[in-house]
Enzyme design. Sequence first.
Site, PDB file in Angstrom:
ATOM      1  N   GLU A  39      -3.211 -13.049  31.796  1.00 20.41           N
ATOM      2  CA  GLU A  39      -3.640 -12.720  30.431  1.00 20.41           C
ATOM      3  C   GLU A  39      -4.449 -11.423  30.404  1.00 20.41           C
ATOM      4  OE1 GLU A  39      -2.423 -13.978  27.882  1.00 20.41           O
ATOM      5  OE2 GLU A  39      -1.506 -15.780  28.695  1.00 20.41           O
ATOM      6  N   TYR A 122      -9.554 -13.392  23.035  1.00 20.57           N
ATOM      7  CA  TYR A 122      -8.163 -13.588  23.432  1.00 20.57           C
ATOM      8  C   TYR A 122      -8.046 -14.299  24.783  1.00 20.57           C
ATOM      9  CZ  TYR A 122      -3.530 -12.632  25.181  1.00 20.57           C
ATOM     10  OH  TYR A 122      -2.290 -12.784  25.738  1.00 20.57           O
ATOM     11  N   ASP A 140      -2.933 -12.628  19.300  1.00 20.15           N
ATOM     12  CA  ASP A 140      -2.680 -11.270  19.805  1.00 20.15           C
ATOM     13  C   ASP A 140      -1.826 -10.530  18.772  1.00 20.15           C
ATOM     14  OD1 ASP A 140      -0.157 -12.298  20.049  1.00 20.15           O
ATOM     15  OD2 ASP A 140       0.130 -11.718  22.142  1.00 20.15           O
TER      16      ASP A 140
END
Length: 354
Positions: A39, A122, A140
């Site tokens: 990520e 996020y 996102d």
Amino acid sequence: MKEKRIVEFQNKLLNWFYQDQRNLPWRQSSDPYLIWISEAMLQQTQVNTVIPYYQRFVHEFPVVRALAEADLEKVLKMWEGLGYYSRARNLHKAAKMIVHDFEGKIPSDYEMIRKLPGVGDYISAAVLSIAFQKPFAVVDGNVKRVLARLYCLDRPVNDTQNKKVFQDKAFCLLNLEKPGDHNQAMMELGALVCKPKKPDCEGCAVQEFCCALKAGEVLNFPRQLIKAQTPLYHIAVGVVYKDDKMLITKRKEEGLLGGLWEFPGGKRNPGESAEDGCIREIKEETGLEVSVIKPLKTIRHAYTHFRILMDVFICKYISGEVCLRGPVDYRWITREEIPDYPFPKSNHKFMGLL
Ligand code: SF4
């Protein structure tokens, strides 16, 4: 959407995801460390670019302790070319913190994981939902586009004031039983089906829930704030030879491209020629007198907030001892030693000519 419709939406989305999702290397594991690395790499970067970096990185640093014990320079070398180098520096700092403060385990608690450097909304939502099945919605760029179209959201996606609007909508749709799969499905839908310019609405598993499709306005969403053009800076850089060795300098750890090595140079003054700017910048940064032998290449490169036009010259060392102002270290290296150091992408654009 009413509650019953939301459940129908979730089921359709997940069924599509289980059938059509891409086989990505980080999807084969629920190891929070691997999910965290993937990520961090995926922020602002395309999946296809990330895959080889991810594979090399986790091969080199298969567990958090290996990353914590590595030299920063090695970590930056593994990240070389991926951009946004603060992500690599933060991963390295966070790995040390995980080892020292969290017994080597990625925290599964929101307050704790947010303490790690580089872990914002996020990454925390992605790791907590995918690795620990916690109810956090990931938002996102892909998810924002899907939400904007599903709800005909009349709010610019690139305006930070609207962050909460998108976050709330994403949470409304979140499948609380399978938050990790749901989040990945939303991102995958945006990447594969609900694309920016050519969305495949006919093949979309959730088309019956889509406001923009019903209104015939798919391409009018998401709304965007028009941004001013980013400034262009003129840079002059020198490859300074002393016998068969070239001078490289290291940037300080904080800030843009922090910790990377580069050929010395900098911004030209107004009205200054590229050659003069190169000689002056090298003198100011390193204390060395050099002369320009010939131009090597002119490079264009874009960063997030500015662009550069970089004139690169082959230079010859004339006199002086290295006395750094700005850079924190230097080396005289041969061409064969270039691969030992992490360089920014702009330098890679001309290094093949050396
Ligand atoms: Fe996106 Fe089209 Fe699906 Fe709506 S129907 S979510 S616009 S792909």
